[in-house]
Design an enzyme around this catalytic site. Structure first.
Site, PDB file in Angstrom:
ATOM      1  N   LYS A 111      11.724  58.606  40.340  1.00  0.00           N
ATOM      2  CA  LYS A 111      12.711  57.755  41.016  1.00  0.00           C
ATOM      3  C   LYS A 111      12.024  56.622  41.777  1.00  0.00           C
ATOM      4  O   LYS A 111      12.540  55.516  41.878  1.00  0.00           O
ATOM      5  CB  LYS A 111      13.556  58.582  42.002  1.00  0.00           C
ATOM      6  CG  LYS A 111      14.215  59.819  41.402  1.00  0.00           C
ATOM      7  CD  LYS A 111      15.323  59.463  40.421  1.00  0.00           C
ATOM      8  CE  LYS A 111      15.975  60.697  39.854  1.00  0.00           C
ATOM      9  NZ  LYS A 111      15.168  61.415  38.859  1.00  0.00           N
ATOM     10  N   GLU A 147      19.381  56.689  35.761  1.00  0.00           N
ATOM     11  CA  GLU A 147      17.959  57.066  35.732  1.00  0.00           C
ATOM     12  C   GLU A 147      17.477  57.022  34.288  1.00  0.00           C
ATOM     13  O   GLU A 147      18.268  56.903  33.358  1.00  0.00           O
ATOM     14  CB  GLU A 147      17.768  58.485  36.286  1.00  0.00           C
ATOM     15  CG  GLU A 147      18.468  59.559  35.466  1.00  0.00           C
ATOM     16  CD  GLU A 147      18.211  60.983  35.950  1.00  0.00           C
ATOM     17  OE1 GLU A 147      17.402  61.172  36.881  1.00  0.00           O
ATOM     18  OE2 GLU A 147      18.819  61.909  35.385  1.00  0.00           O
ATOM     19  N   GLU A 154      13.642  66.103  38.662  1.00  0.00           N
ATOM     20  CA  GLU A 154      14.450  66.086  37.448  1.00  0.00           C
ATOM     21  C   GLU A 154      15.260  67.372  37.385  1.00  0.00           C
ATOM     22  O   GLU A 154      15.003  68.306  38.127  1.00  0.00           O
ATOM     23  CB  GLU A 154      13.543  65.999  36.212  1.00  0.00           C
ATOM     24  CG  GLU A 154      12.714  64.731  36.132  1.00  0.00           C
ATOM     25  CD  GLU A 154      13.560  63.479  36.229  1.00  0.00           C
ATOM     26  OE1 GLU A 154      14.646  63.437  35.629  1.00  0.00           O
ATOM     27  OE2 GLU A 154      13.148  62.531  36.917  1.00  0.00           O
ATOM     28  N   GLY A 155      16.212  67.407  36.450  1.00  0.00           N
ATOM     29  CA  GLY A 155      16.892  68.671  36.178  1.00  0.00           C
ATOM     30  C   GLY A 155      18.272  68.782  36.792  1.00  0.00           C
ATOM     31  O   GLY A 155      18.944  69.786  36.626  1.00  0.00           O
ATOM     32  N   ASN A 167      15.048  59.476  31.807  1.00  0.00           N
ATOM     33  CA  ASN A 167      14.360  60.761  31.700  1.00  0.00           C
ATOM     34  C   ASN A 167      13.219  60.619  30.710  1.00  0.00           C
ATOM     35  O   ASN A 167      13.455  60.351  29.532  1.00  0.00           O
ATOM     36  CB  ASN A 167      15.328  61.835  31.179  1.00  0.00           C
ATOM     37  CG  ASN A 167      16.549  61.966  32.069  1.00  0.00           C
ATOM     38  OD1 ASN A 167      16.503  62.602  33.102  1.00  0.00           O
ATOM     39  ND2 ASN A 167      17.650  61.317  31.681  1.00  0.00           N
ATOM     40  N   SER A 189      17.078  66.207  27.079  1.00  0.00           N
ATOM     41  CA  SER A 189      17.713  67.233  26.244  1.00  0.00           C
ATOM     42  C   SER A 189      19.059  66.797  25.670  1.00  0.00           C
ATOM     43  O   SER A 189      19.565  65.722  25.952  1.00  0.00           O
ATOM     44  CB  SER A 189      17.882  68.517  27.051  1.00  0.00           C
ATOM     45  OG  SER A 189      18.633  68.278  28.205  1.00  0.00           O
ATOM     46  N   ARG A 214      28.257  62.721  28.531  1.00  0.00           N
ATOM     47  CA  ARG A 214      28.555  63.925  29.314  1.00  0.00           C
ATOM     48  C   ARG A 214      29.634  63.594  30.319  1.00  0.00           C
ATOM     49  O   ARG A 214      29.625  62.511  30.915  1.00  0.00           O
ATOM     50  CB  ARG A 214      27.297  64.411  30.039  1.00  0.00           C
ATOM     51  CG  ARG A 214      26.244  64.950  29.089  1.00  0.00           C
ATOM     52  CD  ARG A 214      24.919  65.143  29.785  1.00  0.00           C
ATOM     53  NE  ARG A 214      24.440  63.895  30.349  1.00  0.00           N
ATOM     54  CZ  ARG A 214      23.425  63.818  31.186  1.00  0.00           C
ATOM     55  NH1 ARG A 214      22.790  64.895  31.562  1.00  0.00           N
ATOM     56  NH2 ARG A 214      23.037  62.642  31.654  1.00  0.00           N
TER      57      ARG A 214
END
Length: 474
Positions: A305, A144, A368-369, A146, A151, A450
């Site tokens: 999306k 995706e 999101e998130g 963002n 962040s 990540r």
């Protein structure tokens, strides 16, 4: 990709000693989060979860992700300026997804009144995984992009020192030197500073829209501190304060507590639960102003999306980026399979395929998130419920990326040190600034790796699933 930390991961005692050293170094470097018990105070803080060792990433894929970032910046910017494309693309979604519909209403109101801002700022992060292809070689596939509140640019600049420390403790100085320096917060601040400068009012401030309970405050402070070093002052306010103390003058300049605002940087406002009626009013006020919004409402919509899925259709990239075949080719190479669930034959076929082979797909809502996607049995149940309802148009279906797992240790406060099977997600931060129709800045400014245990299908660091990592280029 076999892990070359293999033998190191066998010695339990050594791992525990290394973990203690790594945690102390992380605290010393400022790899910090507030605690879930005290999310509004910095009196007690803890280290942000991270991997004990850097994870192996193929250099070629890292380079490819960096090389395509400026193309993604241009693409997001092009989508945000194409009102007809946004309206057409989101038409079925806004009928069924209330949150996207509210954002779209503001977008329409702003267009009708006339967009007051003349400078546009994009700070985004494009996220990828390494798909294991038929011949076993890894391929870069976008998960995706963002476009709001991207962040961990601050904390990502503090983790290389931690992994260099771990490798130095093991006398692996050559390996320690291979860990890339990385400072996204500096680059993100550069974009904000450029937008502030072009706004052209020396006394104006940067307004950061903050959440009430912000555990990730130190990530944001890194950007604030970079701006302060340039003598640009940042004020943090919640949406509620804007509706109470924000106002526009006759030229639609934005004032908060009597101070002019040049740039509004959103670190809130990307999930439905973050909006009350008052907050929606505050968002509209901000959007109507001539302050530079990061992102403006059209750019937030460009990150949905549904837009991502439509961009993968044949001819769409060519329409949005005319005369740029190389950029189009670079972008398309990173696209995974994306499928519309709009009512009709195409959507019916996508649902039938997903029900026949659920392990190959992910169901994604316009959110999101982290922590919102559905997989496996949950996805099957949702699709059976949605299949005859127009509500299915508020979702998209995506091919599931299957990276090759590897071993690492995930260090979390209060958790034992143990070796687990992991997969990684690579994010590249992009910054662009446009004045009128002229792109005055377009760059990549760093990366974020990540890593999470393979049993966790969905969710990032903020959602409490993934941990911070660094790429070890191989």
């Amino acid at each position: 990709m076999a892990t070359n930390w293999g033998s190191l991961l066998q010695d339990e005692q050594q791992l525990e000693e290394l973990a203690r050293q790594a945690v102390d170094r992380a605290l010393a470097e400022g790899v910090l989060l507030r605690t879930s018990q005290e999310p509004t105070s910095s009196d007690v803080v803890s280290y942000a979860p991270f991997t004990l060792f850097p994870s192996l990433v193929p250099s070629a894929l890292l380079e490819q992700a960096y090389a395509v970032q400026m193309d993604f910046n241009m693409l997001v910017d092009a989508v945000s300026q194409n009102a007809a494309f946004l309206e057409q693309t989101l038409a079925s979604t806004i009928k069924r997804d209330d949150f996207t519909a509210r954002l779209f209403d503001i977008h329409k109101q702003v267009l009708k009144e006339g967009i007051a801002q003349t400078v546009f700022l994009g700070l985004n992060r494009s996220d990828y995984m390494f798909q294991c292809s038929a011949d076993g070689s890894p391929v870069l596939k976008q998960i995706e992009i963002n476009t709001i509140s991207a962040s961990f640019g601050g904390l990502a600049s503090r983790t290389p020192a931690v992994h260099r420390h771990v490798l130095s403790v093991l006398s692996k100085t050559k390996e320690a030197a291979k860990i890339l320096s990385n400072n996204p917060s500096k680059g993100l601040a550069l974009g904000i500073a450029k937008a502030w400068e072009l706004y052209g009012s020396a006394n104006a401030l940067v307004l950061l829209i903050a959440q009430e309970k912000e555990r990730n405050i130190f990530d944001q402070r890194a950007i604030e501190n970079e701006l302060l070093a340039r003598n640009i002052h940042v004020i943090r306010r919640r949406f509620e304060a804007i509706s109470e103390k924000g106002s526009l003058d006759q030229d639609r300049r934005l004032f908060v507590d009597g101070q002019e605002v040049a740039v509004v940087y959103f670190r809130d406002g990307y999930m439905p639960c973050q909006y009350s009626l008052q907050n929606w009013e505050a968002r509209l006020l901000l959007e109507r102003s001539c302050a530079v919004k990061c992102p403006d409402i059209a750019t937030q919509l460009a990150g949905t999306k549904k837009v991502q899925q439509e961009l993968s259709r044949a001819g769409m990239l060519e329409m949005l980026l005319p005369g740029q075949p190389e950029a189009v080719a670079r972008l398309r190479a990173t696209f995974a399979g994306l499928y519309s669930l709009d009512m009709g034959e195409e959507g019916d076929q996508a649902i039938a395929e997903a029900l026949a082979a659920p392990s190959r797909f992910v169901l994604k809502p316009q959110r999101e998130g982290g922590g919102n996607n559905l997989y496996g049995e949950e996805m099957v149940q949702a699709l059976k419920q949605l299949k005859d309802s127009e509500e299915r148009a508020s979702y998209i279906l995506m091919e599931k990326i299957e990276p090759e797992p590897f071993e690492n240790c995930l260090l979390r406060p209060g958790s034992p040190v143990q070796v687990v099977q992991c997969i990684s997600e690579l994010g590249i931060f992009g910054v662009y600034v446009r004045q009128g129709k002229t792109l005055v800045m377009n760059k990549h400014v760093g990366h974020l790796l990540r890593t999470k245990a393979i049993e966790h299908a969905d969710g990032g660091v903020a959602a409490g699933v993934a941990v911070l990592d660094n790429p070890y280029p191989v």
